[in-house]
Motif scaffolding. Structure first.
Motif, PDB file in Angstrom:
ATOM      1  N   VAL A 138      22.891  21.866  78.058  1.00 16.74           N
ATOM      2  CA  VAL A 138      22.879  21.075  79.285  1.00 16.74           C
ATOM      3  C   VAL A 138      24.157  21.402  80.047  1.00 16.74           C
ATOM      4  O   VAL A 138      25.246  21.447  79.467  1.00 16.74           O
ATOM      5  CB  VAL A 138      22.817  19.571  78.974  1.00 16.74           C
ATOM      6  CG1 VAL A 138      22.868  18.752  80.266  1.00 16.74           C
ATOM      7  CG2 VAL A 138      21.558  19.244  78.182  1.00 16.74           C
ATOM      8  N   GLY A 139      24.031  21.659  81.346  1.00 19.59           N
ATOM      9  CA  GLY A 139      25.193  21.959  82.173  1.00 19.59           C
ATOM     10  C   GLY A 139      25.637  20.747  82.963  1.00 19.59           C
ATOM     11  O   GLY A 139      24.823  19.920  83.373  1.00 19.59           O
ATOM     12  N   PHE A 140      26.955  20.633  83.180  1.00 17.86           N
ATOM     13  CA  PHE A 140      27.526  19.534  83.979  1.00 17.86           C
ATOM     14  C   PHE A 140      28.868  20.003  84.516  1.00 17.86           C
ATOM     15  O   PHE A 140      29.322  21.123  84.216  1.00 17.86           O
ATOM     16  CB  PHE A 140      27.682  18.261  83.137  1.00 17.86           C
ATOM     17  CG  PHE A 140      28.127  18.511  81.726  1.00 17.86           C
ATOM     18  CD1 PHE A 140      29.455  18.817  81.432  1.00 17.86           C
ATOM     19  CD2 PHE A 140      27.206  18.491  80.685  1.00 17.86           C
ATOM     20  CE1 PHE A 140      29.850  19.071  80.128  1.00 17.86           C
ATOM     21  CE2 PHE A 140      27.600  18.754  79.379  1.00 17.86           C
ATOM     22  CZ  PHE A 140      28.928  19.036  79.099  1.00 17.86           C
ATOM     23  N   THR A 141      29.518  19.181  85.304  1.00 16.42           N
ATOM     24  CA  THR A 141      30.779  19.573  85.916  1.00 16.42           C
ATOM     25  C   THR A 141      31.834  19.874  84.855  1.00 16.42           C
ATOM     26  O   THR A 141      32.048  19.076  83.936  1.00 16.42           O
ATOM     27  CB  THR A 141      31.292  18.460  86.844  1.00 16.42           C
ATOM     28  OG1 THR A 141      30.309  18.214  87.856  1.00 16.42           O
ATOM     29  CG2 THR A 141      32.603  18.872  87.512  1.00 16.42           C
ATOM     30  N   ARG A 142      32.475  21.004  85.000  1.00 17.18           N
ATOM     31  CA  ARG A 142      33.529  21.405  84.071  1.00 17.18           C
ATOM     32  C   ARG A 142      34.678  20.398  84.129  1.00 17.18           C
ATOM     33  O   ARG A 142      35.128  20.002  85.204  1.00 17.18           O
ATOM     34  CB  ARG A 142      34.029  22.800  84.428  1.00 17.18           C
ATOM     35  CG  ARG A 142      35.100  23.347  83.502  1.00 17.18           C
ATOM     36  CD  ARG A 142      35.410  24.798  83.877  1.00 17.18           C
ATOM     37  NE  ARG A 142      36.643  25.265  83.274  1.00 17.18           N
ATOM     38  CZ  ARG A 142      36.763  25.725  82.034  1.00 17.18           C
ATOM     39  NH1 ARG A 142      35.692  25.787  81.273  1.00 17.18           N
ATOM     40  NH2 ARG A 142      37.912  26.136  81.562  1.00 17.18           N
ATOM     41  N   GLY A 143      35.124  19.964  82.962  1.00 12.67           N
ATOM     42  CA  GLY A 143      36.232  19.015  82.883  1.00 12.67           C
ATOM     43  C   GLY A 143      35.808  17.558  82.837  1.00 12.67           C
ATOM     44  O   GLY A 143      36.660  16.686  82.633  1.00 12.67           O
ATOM     45  N   GLU A 195      28.360  23.084  90.477  1.00 17.35           N
ATOM     46  CA  GLU A 195      29.656  23.252  91.129  1.00 17.35           C
ATOM     47  C   GLU A 195      29.721  22.546  92.475  1.00 17.35           C
ATOM     48  O   GLU A 195      30.778  22.032  92.872  1.00 17.35           O
ATOM     49  CB  GLU A 195      29.953  24.744  91.294  1.00 17.35           C
ATOM     50  CG  GLU A 195      30.152  25.472  89.963  1.00 17.35           C
ATOM     51  CD  GLU A 195      30.174  26.972  90.120  1.00 17.35           C
ATOM     52  OE1 GLU A 195      30.938  27.619  89.382  1.00 17.35           O
ATOM     53  OE2 GLU A 195      29.423  27.511  90.963  1.00 17.35           O
ATOM     54  N   ASN A 196      28.589  22.499  93.202  1.00 17.50           N
ATOM     55  CA  ASN A 196      28.543  21.860  94.512  1.00 17.50           C
ATOM     56  C   ASN A 196      28.192  20.381  94.442  1.00 17.50           C
ATOM     57  O   ASN A 196      28.008  19.741  95.473  1.00 17.50           O
ATOM     58  CB  ASN A 196      27.544  22.588  95.416  1.00 17.50           C
ATOM     59  CG  ASN A 196      27.925  24.034  95.655  1.00 17.50           C
ATOM     60  OD1 ASN A 196      29.094  24.392  95.607  1.00 17.50           O
ATOM     61  ND2 ASN A 196      26.931  24.882  95.895  1.00 17.50           N
ATOM     62  N   GLU A 238      20.494  29.464  91.000  1.00 19.15           N
ATOM     63  CA  GLU A 238      21.016  28.247  91.623  1.00 19.15           C
ATOM     64  C   GLU A 238      21.567  27.243  90.630  1.00 19.15           C
ATOM     65  O   GLU A 238      22.158  26.234  91.026  1.00 19.15           O
ATOM     66  CB  GLU A 238      19.912  27.563  92.448  1.00 19.15           C
ATOM     67  CG  GLU A 238      19.454  28.336  93.666  1.00 19.15           C
ATOM     68  CD  GLU A 238      18.232  27.718  94.317  1.00 19.15           C
ATOM     69  OE1 GLU A 238      18.035  27.946  95.523  1.00 19.15           O
ATOM     70  OE2 GLU A 238      17.464  27.007  93.620  1.00 19.15           O
ATOM     71  N   ARG A 239      21.388  27.478  89.339  1.00 18.56           N
ATOM     72  CA  ARG A 239      21.742  26.464  88.350  1.00 18.56           C
ATOM     73  C   ARG A 239      23.233  26.138  88.369  1.00 18.56           C
ATOM     74  O   ARG A 239      23.614  24.954  88.484  1.00 18.56           O
ATOM     75  CB  ARG A 239      21.310  26.914  86.948  1.00 18.56           C
ATOM     76  CG  ARG A 239      19.801  26.992  86.780  1.00 18.56           C
ATOM     77  CD  ARG A 239      19.391  27.514  85.416  1.00 18.56           C
ATOM     78  NE  ARG A 239      19.845  28.898  85.194  1.00 18.56           N
ATOM     79  CZ  ARG A 239      19.508  29.622  84.140  1.00 18.56           C
ATOM     80  NH1 ARG A 239      18.725  29.106  83.200  1.00 18.56           N
ATOM     81  NH2 ARG A 239      19.931  30.856  84.001  1.00 18.56           N
ATOM     82  N   LEU A 240      24.095  27.134  88.250  1.00 11.81           N
ATOM     83  CA  LEU A 240      25.533  26.865  88.227  1.00 11.81           C
ATOM     84  C   LEU A 240      26.039  26.374  89.577  1.00 11.81           C
ATOM     85  O   LEU A 240      26.825  25.404  89.623  1.00 11.81           O
ATOM     86  CB  LEU A 240      26.296  28.102  87.762  1.00 11.81           C
ATOM     87  CG  LEU A 240      25.974  28.652  86.366  1.00 11.81           C
ATOM     88  CD1 LEU A 240      27.064  29.625  85.924  1.00 11.81           C
ATOM     89  CD2 LEU A 240      25.768  27.574  85.338  1.00 11.81           C
ATOM     90  N   PRO A 241      25.637  26.981  90.707  1.00 11.53           N
ATOM     91  CA  PRO A 241      26.084  26.451  91.995  1.00 11.53           C
ATOM     92  C   PRO A 241      25.673  24.991  92.226  1.00 11.53           C
ATOM     93  O   PRO A 241      26.424  24.239  92.860  1.00 11.53           O
ATOM     94  CB  PRO A 241      25.414  27.381  93.015  1.00 11.53           C
ATOM     95  CG  PRO A 241      25.269  28.676  92.287  1.00 11.53           C
ATOM     96  CD  PRO A 241      24.950  28.280  90.867  1.00 11.53           C
TER      97      PRO A 241
END
Length: 283
Positions: free
Chosen positions: A230-235, A88-89, A82-85
């Motif tokens: 750390v992940g966040f919205t691309r761009g 993305e959502n 669920e991490r990337l979704p």
């Protein structure tokens, strides 16, 4: 960003000001990866190294006089798949959940510089009668020779599952259980005897040693070293610059880094070697 802008100094309409106006940072975390990110039912709070990193980012966003974590962070538990979704959502602003950098992930979401170095390993059953496999060509070959005709678990959507599939092609002889969502699901399967080993990086596996005294962490690294991001919205370059600024400040300050790491260190994984390297863009 260096130096980091303080609250009230963010560009109007940008992602940082939007978070400030909302009043809290939404952080995707693991619910049950001990020592990294896990819910403590006694203290009724999330805790672990990843959680401490989230607090540092929130403190930098809202300032040292913020009203407290309960008001400035909203944790959103996410499984590995669920991490990337969740990013993305737009369910979360950032994910801090043992998310290792890969090029495939970087094509879907933004990923920060490294904040921790980990190594893919195997958790197996402690067996003092196990015969020596020193004659094997390599420690990795020996580790998988011991798993002949056995089952190895790795959660869905993880680099560990990808590592296992490569090793199955290379060595063969074992089966993969790759349908479970959480590392804790693999631990339950391990304890119930439906799998014989668990594959993950050492920073995630060491917490399982506290939960099962019959388990041991293998010495062999079953893949190259990995870096937590750390992940966040691309761009979102504004949020990326801010997060990287916080992480680089922690990395550069050896005392701060050591304090954060040692709070969750265990004998099987000391902090030595876990501090991330200098990022390429800062050289």
């Amino acid at each position: 960003m260096d130096p980091l802008p303080g609250p009230g100094s963010f560009p109007p309409g940008g992602s940082l000001q939007n978070i400030l106006d909302r009043g809290y940072l939404r952080v995707g975390v693991s619910r049950d990866t001990q020592l990294r990110g896990a819910w403590n039912p006694v203290e009724r709070q999330y805790e672990g190294f990843d959680v401490d990193i989230a607090r540092r980012i929130a403190d930098a966003l809202f300032g040292p006089d913020n009203a407290g974590e309960a008001d400035t962070i909203r944790y959103v538990p996410v499984s590995y798949s669920e991490r990337l979704p969740a990013i993305e959502n737009r369910r979360v602003d950032i994910v801090i959940s043992t998310l290792t950098y890969t090029e495939a992930r970087a094509r879907r979401v933004g990923l920060s510089q490294a904040y921790f170095t980990a190594h893919p390993r195997l958790l197996t059953r402690r067996d003092p009668t196990r015969a020596s496999t020193a004659s094997q060509a390599s420690p990795v070959a020996a580790a998988f020779a011991d798993l002949a005709e056995k089952r190895v678990c790795a959660p869905r959507a993880t680099t560990s599952l990808a590592n296992l599939r490569q090793k199955l092609v290379q060595f063969g002889g074992f089966e993969i259980e790759g349908s479970l969502n959480e590392l804790s699901d693999c631990l339950v399967a391990f304890q119930q005897g439906t799998v014989d080993a668990v594959a993950a990086n050492d920073a995630s596996l060491v917490g399982m040693l506290e939960q099962d005294a019959t388990a041991e962490l293998g010495d062999a690294e079953i893949g190259g070293q990995e870096y937590y991001s750390v992940g966040f919205t691309r761009g979102d370059t504004e949020l990326a610059g801010f997060v990287n600024g916080v992480l680089e400040g922690i990395r550069r300050d050896e005392a701060v880094w050591a304090g954060l790491c040692e709070a969750w260190a265990v004998a099987e994984m000391p902090c030595e070697g876990s501090r991330p390297p200098e990022p390429q863009w800062s050289r």
